[in-house]
Every structure is written in structure tokens, then in C-alpha cells.
Write a protein that holds these residues in place. Structure first.
Motif, PDB file in Angstrom:
ATOM      1  N   ILE A 200       0.840  -1.200   0.000  1.00 55.89           N
ATOM      2  CA  ILE A 200       0.000   0.000   0.000  1.00 55.89           C
ATOM      3  C   ILE A 200       0.878   1.255   0.000  1.00 55.89           C
ATOM      4  CG2 ILE A 200      -1.676   1.314   1.382  1.00 55.89           C
ATOM      5  CD1 ILE A 200      -2.865  -1.500   2.138  1.00 55.89           C
ATOM      6  N   ALA A 201       1.984   1.215   0.722  1.00 56.46           N
ATOM      7  CA  ALA A 201       2.897   2.367   0.730  1.00 56.46           C
ATOM      8  C   ALA A 201       3.447   2.611  -0.675  1.00 56.46           C
ATOM      9  CB  ALA A 201       4.045   2.119   1.718  1.00 56.46           C
ATOM     10  N   TYR A 202       3.761   1.537  -1.394  1.00 52.55           N
ATOM     11  CA  TYR A 202       4.278   1.666  -2.765  1.00 52.55           C
ATOM     12  C   TYR A 202       3.239   2.326  -3.663  1.00 52.55           C
ATOM     13  CZ  TYR A 202       6.195   0.346  -7.327  1.00 52.55           C
ATOM     14  OH  TYR A 202       6.681   0.385  -8.603  1.00 52.55           O
ATOM     15  N   ILE A 203       1.990   1.840  -3.560  1.00 50.35           N
ATOM     16  CA  ILE A 203       0.920   2.398  -4.403  1.00 50.35           C
ATOM     17  C   ILE A 203       0.703   3.880  -4.052  1.00 50.35           C
ATOM     18  CG2 ILE A 203      -1.557   2.255  -4.913  1.00 50.35           C
ATOM     19  CD1 ILE A 203      -1.236  -0.851  -4.386  1.00 50.35           C
ATOM     20  N   ALA A 204       0.745   4.201  -2.759  1.00 47.75           N
ATOM     21  CA  ALA A 204       0.542   5.597  -2.330  1.00 47.75           C
ATOM     22  C   ALA A 204       1.653   6.508  -2.859  1.00 47.75           C
ATOM     23  CB  ALA A 204       0.475   5.668  -0.803  1.00 47.75           C
ATOM     24  N   GLU A 205       2.873   5.991  -2.913  1.00 50.07           N
ATOM     25  CA  GLU A 205       4.004   6.808  -3.396  1.00 50.07           C
ATOM     26  C   GLU A 205       3.985   6.999  -4.903  1.00 50.07           C
ATOM     27  OE1 GLU A 205       7.632   4.841  -2.265  1.00 50.07           O
ATOM     28  OE2 GLU A 205       7.041   4.983  -0.146  1.00 50.07           O
ATOM     29  N   HIS A 206       3.417   6.030  -5.622  1.00 49.13           N
ATOM     30  CA  HIS A 206       3.475   6.066  -7.089  1.00 49.13           C
ATOM     31  C   HIS A 206       2.179   6.629  -7.645  1.00 49.13           C
ATOM     32  CE1 HIS A 206       6.961   3.607  -6.265  1.00 49.13           C
ATOM     33  NE2 HIS A 206       7.382   3.908  -7.483  1.00 49.13           N
ATOM     34  N   THR A 207       2.188   7.938  -7.883  1.00 52.38           N
ATOM     35  CA  THR A 207       0.951   8.626  -8.270  1.00 52.38           C
ATOM     36  C   THR A 207       0.515   8.250  -9.691  1.00 52.38           C
ATOM     37  OG1 THR A 207       2.284  10.511  -8.945  1.00 52.38           O
ATOM     38  CG2 THR A 207       1.326  10.591  -6.735  1.00 52.38           C
ATOM     39  N   GLU A 208       1.367   7.544 -10.437  1.00 51.82           N
ATOM     40  CA  GLU A 208       0.962   7.115 -11.787  1.00 51.82           C
ATOM     41  C   GLU A 208       0.054   5.878 -11.735  1.00 51.82           C
ATOM     42  OE1 GLU A 208       3.856   6.706 -10.383  1.00 51.82           O
ATOM     43  OE2 GLU A 208       4.948   4.936 -11.116  1.00 51.82           O
ATOM     44  N   ILE A 209      -0.087   5.257 -10.564  1.00 53.91           N
ATOM     45  CA  ILE A 209      -0.937   4.061 -10.462  1.00 53.91           C
ATOM     46  C   ILE A 209      -2.386   4.509 -10.291  1.00 53.91           C
ATOM     47  CG2 ILE A 209      -1.522   2.024  -9.082  1.00 53.91           C
ATOM     48  CD1 ILE A 209       1.449   1.894  -8.253  1.00 53.91           C
ATOM     49  N   ARG A 210      -3.228   4.140 -11.268  1.00 59.57           N
ATOM     50  CA  ARG A 210      -4.638   4.507 -11.128  1.00 59.57           C
ATOM     51  C   ARG A 210      -5.542   3.277 -11.056  1.00 59.57           C
ATOM     52  NH1 ARG A 210      -6.189   3.757 -15.927  1.00 59.57           N
ATOM     53  NH2 ARG A 210      -8.280   4.307 -15.274  1.00 59.57           N
TER      54      ARG A 210
ATOM     55  N   ARG B  94      -8.034   1.267   2.823  1.00 62.04           N
ATOM     56  CA  ARG B  94      -6.701   1.885   2.681  1.00 62.04           C
ATOM     57  C   ARG B  94      -6.442   2.292   1.228  1.00 62.04           C
ATOM     58  NH1 ARG B  94      -2.370   0.047   6.119  1.00 62.04           N
ATOM     59  NH2 ARG B  94      -1.153   1.515   4.884  1.00 62.04           N
ATOM     60  N   LEU B  95      -6.830   1.411   0.294  1.00 58.69           N
ATOM     61  CA  LEU B  95      -6.601   1.717  -1.127  1.00 58.69           C
ATOM     62  C   LEU B  95      -7.497   2.867  -1.578  1.00 58.69           C
ATOM     63  CD1 LEU B  95      -6.332  -1.933  -2.478  1.00 58.69           C
ATOM     64  CD2 LEU B  95      -4.493  -0.211  -2.492  1.00 58.69           C
ATOM     65  N   ARG B  96      -8.747   2.859  -1.173  1.00 56.13           N
ATOM     66  CA  ARG B  96      -9.696   3.893  -1.599  1.00 56.13           C
ATOM     67  C   ARG B  96      -9.294   5.263  -1.045  1.00 56.13           C
ATOM     68  NH1 ARG B  96     -10.941   4.551  -5.649  1.00 56.13           N
ATOM     69  NH2 ARG B  96     -12.452   3.036  -6.363  1.00 56.13           N
ATOM     70  N   ALA B  97      -8.568   5.276   0.058  1.00 54.72           N
ATOM     71  CA  ALA B  97      -8.132   6.542   0.663  1.00 54.72           C
ATOM     72  C   ALA B  97      -6.986   7.184  -0.129  1.00 54.72           C
ATOM     73  CB  ALA B  97      -7.709   6.305   2.107  1.00 54.72           C
ATOM     74  N   ILE B  98      -6.420   6.470  -1.093  1.00 55.48           N
ATOM     75  CA  ILE B  98      -5.324   7.027  -1.893  1.00 55.48           C
ATOM     76  C   ILE B  98      -5.942   7.786  -3.068  1.00 55.48           C
ATOM     77  CG2 ILE B  98      -3.277   6.469  -3.276  1.00 55.48           C
ATOM     78  CD1 ILE B  98      -3.059   3.841  -1.600  1.00 55.48           C
ATOM     79  N   PRO B  99      -5.746   9.108  -3.124  1.00 55.51           N
ATOM     80  CA  PRO B  99      -6.511   9.894  -4.109  1.00 55.51           C
ATOM     81  C   PRO B  99      -6.276   9.484  -5.569  1.00 55.51           C
ATOM     82  CG  PRO B  99      -5.404  11.331  -2.516  1.00 55.51           C
ATOM     83  CD  PRO B  99      -4.911   9.950  -2.253  1.00 55.51           C
ATOM     84  N   HIS B 100      -5.063   9.066  -5.933  1.00 50.73           N
ATOM     85  CA  HIS B 100      -4.829   8.763  -7.356  1.00 50.73           C
ATOM     86  C   HIS B 100      -5.305   7.367  -7.755  1.00 50.73           C
ATOM     87  CE1 HIS B 100      -1.039   7.731  -5.209  1.00 50.73           C
ATOM     88  NE2 HIS B 100      -1.093   6.650  -5.943  1.00 50.73           N
ATOM     89  N   VAL B 101      -5.751   6.542  -6.808  1.00 45.12           N
ATOM     90  CA  VAL B 101      -6.283   5.217  -7.174  1.00 45.12           C
ATOM     91  C   VAL B 101      -7.737   5.391  -7.593  1.00 45.12           C
ATOM     92  CG1 VAL B 101      -6.903   2.923  -6.326  1.00 45.12           C
ATOM     93  CG2 VAL B 101      -4.686   3.909  -5.732  1.00 45.12           C
ATOM     94  N   GLU B 102      -7.991   5.179  -8.892  1.00 48.31           N
ATOM     95  CA  GLU B 102      -9.329   5.413  -9.426  1.00 48.31           C
ATOM     96  C   GLU B 102     -10.157   4.137  -9.457  1.00 48.31           C
ATOM     97  OE1 GLU B 102      -8.622   7.021 -13.310  1.00 48.31           O
ATOM     98  OE2 GLU B 102      -7.653   8.830 -12.553  1.00 48.31           O
ATOM     99  N   PHE B 103      -9.543   3.067  -9.876  1.00 53.16           N
ATOM    100  CA  PHE B 103     -10.289   1.871 -10.293  1.00 53.16           C
ATOM    101  C   PHE B 103      -9.797   0.671  -9.489  1.00 53.16           C
ATOM    102  CE2 PHE B 103     -10.252  -1.384 -13.945  1.00 53.16           C
ATOM    103  CZ  PHE B 103     -11.567  -1.737 -13.806  1.00 53.16           C
TER     104      PHE B 103
END
Ligand SMILES: *Cc1c(COP(=O)(O)O)cnc(C)c1O
Length: 267
Positions: A34-44, A67-76
Motif C-alpha cells: 500500500i505504501a508503494y501504491i501511495a508513493e506512485h501517483t501514476e498508479i490509477r 486503505r486503497l480507496r483513501a489514496i486519491p490517485h487510485v481510481e479503479f
């Protein structure tokens, strides 16, 4: 998310990983993921797969999806699961009420034969669809199981009745111990030819070969373009009738009306 499934498929592309088959030491590090996904804003786009993520408890799934939904750049968000087929009792009103908090959340299921869509399975899929979850199906082309046009057509049409969109048909991966289940690519193409035009496009999945060595999915399609020149295309339709279609003329010295930057409005 886990190396466990509700049942194990001989042809599974992850046979070497699931069920600790070859001493594969599986310890998911959810915090680091989750930390990796949060750091990588290109992941949608995040796909929860495994093993089967729906073997986790409602509480654990809710925590991870939250936790994933709380990351703003995660769309889908997406879950890949065979649970609705193998363990339909797992699909409960409580699970669906939990999942629907995390939209847009899609679920990809896996069925290969219309007879898998039993009364219990159809009820489970109905609950997921009622929770607003778009459902897609992934099938594997299997010799003497579903490599008959009439079987595949029955499957895709029955899936639509369950509000499941047929998404992919996979050429069976080169898994050791699965050669007796592998059908030919020619057979797969024949099946695709028997679907397009013979049933609605909603029922027609994309046939793909997952290229060995990490090349990703490659679409394979029956040949509908017979010839192509700068001025015209010669096509055949689902009945084998041949058509000529004019290629659009190049238009010079005109500003493009479809400015690519217009795709990103402020909404
Ligand atoms: C198919 C596949 C995906 C998902 O691909 P989509 O085209 O987005 O559905 C992701 N990872 C792996 C390894 C896959 O084989």
C-alpha cells in the motif's frame, strides 16, 4: 493477496504459486504494498488477486479496500475471484454491503462452462450485481471442456443473463501438467468467428494469448480485413460476404479539432 483458493485449477497460470505447491514462501506485506501504491501517483488501477482475495474475512478486505480507496490517485479497484463459482455461500448481504462502499469496484470472475452457472452461483452473482459491481468473466479455452462453439456461445449468453460481461478468453498457458487441456489457437479463432455477428457484441469476449516471458496479453482475432490499400479496405463479415470500404482521405492544412489536451477537463 493470498496463496490459497477455494479449489485449485490444474491449468491455473499461477499453479506454481498457489497452495504452497513448490514451497513458495508467501508472505504478503500489505503495508509495503500500500505504501508503494501511495508513493506512485501514476498508479490509477489496482487489481486484488492471488490466490483468491475473497477467502479473506470481510473485516480484512474492508480494511485493505479502505486503505486503497483513501489514496486519491487510485481510481479503479478490481477483485479477481473464483469464489462466486466455487464457494457461492461466501457472497453474503454483509459482504456486498461492505464492498459497495468502495466504488468504482469491479469484480472479475472465472467460469469456463455454462454448467458452472448453477442456481447458487446465479444467486451469488445477482447479489454482487445488485451491489452495483460491474462483473466480467475470464475463461480459459480448454480442450473437450469448452472448445466447442455451441458450448462457448451457451456460456457467454448465460453470463449475460447473470449480468456478467464476458471479458477475456485465454489461450491456456503453458503450465506443466496441463497439455491435455490445451486446445489449438485455430480452434480458439473458430470459436471467436462463431460468436461475432452471431450474438450480441456484449457477449463477445476478447481472445488473448498471454505471451510467455512477461510480454502481456496479445489479442488474437479472426481475419476480417482481407486486403488494405491507401484508398480502400476489403473486409469480410460474419457470413463470409466481402465488402469494400473507402479509406478516409488525408486532409492537409487543417488544425486538429481533437486537441489531446482537451481530454483532461477540470471535472
Ligand atoms: C490479465 C492480467 C492483468 C489484468 O489485465 P487487464 O487487461 O487490465 O484486465 C494483470 N496482471 C496480469 C499478470 C495479467 O495477466
Amino acid at each position: 493477496m493470498t496463496d490459497r483458493c477455494a479449489a485449485y485449477c490444474r491449468y491455473c497460470t499461477r499453479s506454481r504459486l498457489v497452495s504452497n505447491a513448490s514451497g513458495y514462501d508467501f508472505h504478503p506485506e500489505f503495508d509495503r504494498q500500500i505504501a508503494y501504491i501511495a508513493e506512485h501517483t501514476e498508479i490509477r488501477d489496482v487489481l486484488l488477486s492471488g490466490g483468491d482475495p475473497m477467502l479473506l474475512s470481510d473485516e480484512k478486505l474492508e480494511y485493505l479496500l479502505g486503505r486503497l480507496r483513501a489514496i486519491p490517485h487510485v481510481e479503479f479497484l478490481r477483485i479477481g475471484t473464483r469464489i462466486p463459482i466455487f464457494l457461492p455461500q461466501r457472497i453474503t448481504p454483509a459482504l456486498c454491503a461492505m464492498l459497495r462502499q468502495f466504488h468504482p469496484l469491479f469484480v472479475s470472475i472465472h467460469t469456463n462452462h455454462p454448467r458452472e452457472l448453477t442456481t447458487e452461483v446465479r444467486a451469488a452473482l445477482g447479489q454482487l450485481a445488485d451491489a452495483g459491481i460491474p462483473l466480467g468473466n475470464q475463461s480459459v479455452l480448454l480442450r473437450h471442456v469448452n472448445d466447442e462453439p455451441v458450448v462457448m456461445k451457451a456460456l457467454v449468453q448465460k453470463l449475460l443473463m447473470c449480468r456478467v460481461r464476458p471479458y477475456y478468453i485465454y489461450q491456456c498457458d503453458l503450465i506443466s501438467g496441463s497439455s491435455h487441456l490445451r486446445s489449438t489457437v485455430s480452434r480458439g479463432l473458430e470459436i471467436m468467428d462463431s460468436l461475432r455477428g452471431h450474438t450480441t457484441g456484449y457477449a463477445v469476449p476478447q481472445y488473448v494469448i498471454d505471451a510467455p516471458g512477461g510480454g502481456g496479453k496479445i489479442p488474437v482475432n479472426p481475419g476480417y480485413i482481407l486486403r488494405k490499400s491507401a484508398t480502400k479496405i476489403i473486409l469480410r463479415n460474419f457470413e463470409g460476404k466481402v465488402f469494400e470500404y473507402p479509406e478516409a482521405a488525408e486532409v492537409a492544412a487543417m488544425a486538429p479539432l481533437c486537441d489531446p489536451s482537451m481530454a483532461f477537463g477540470k471535472d
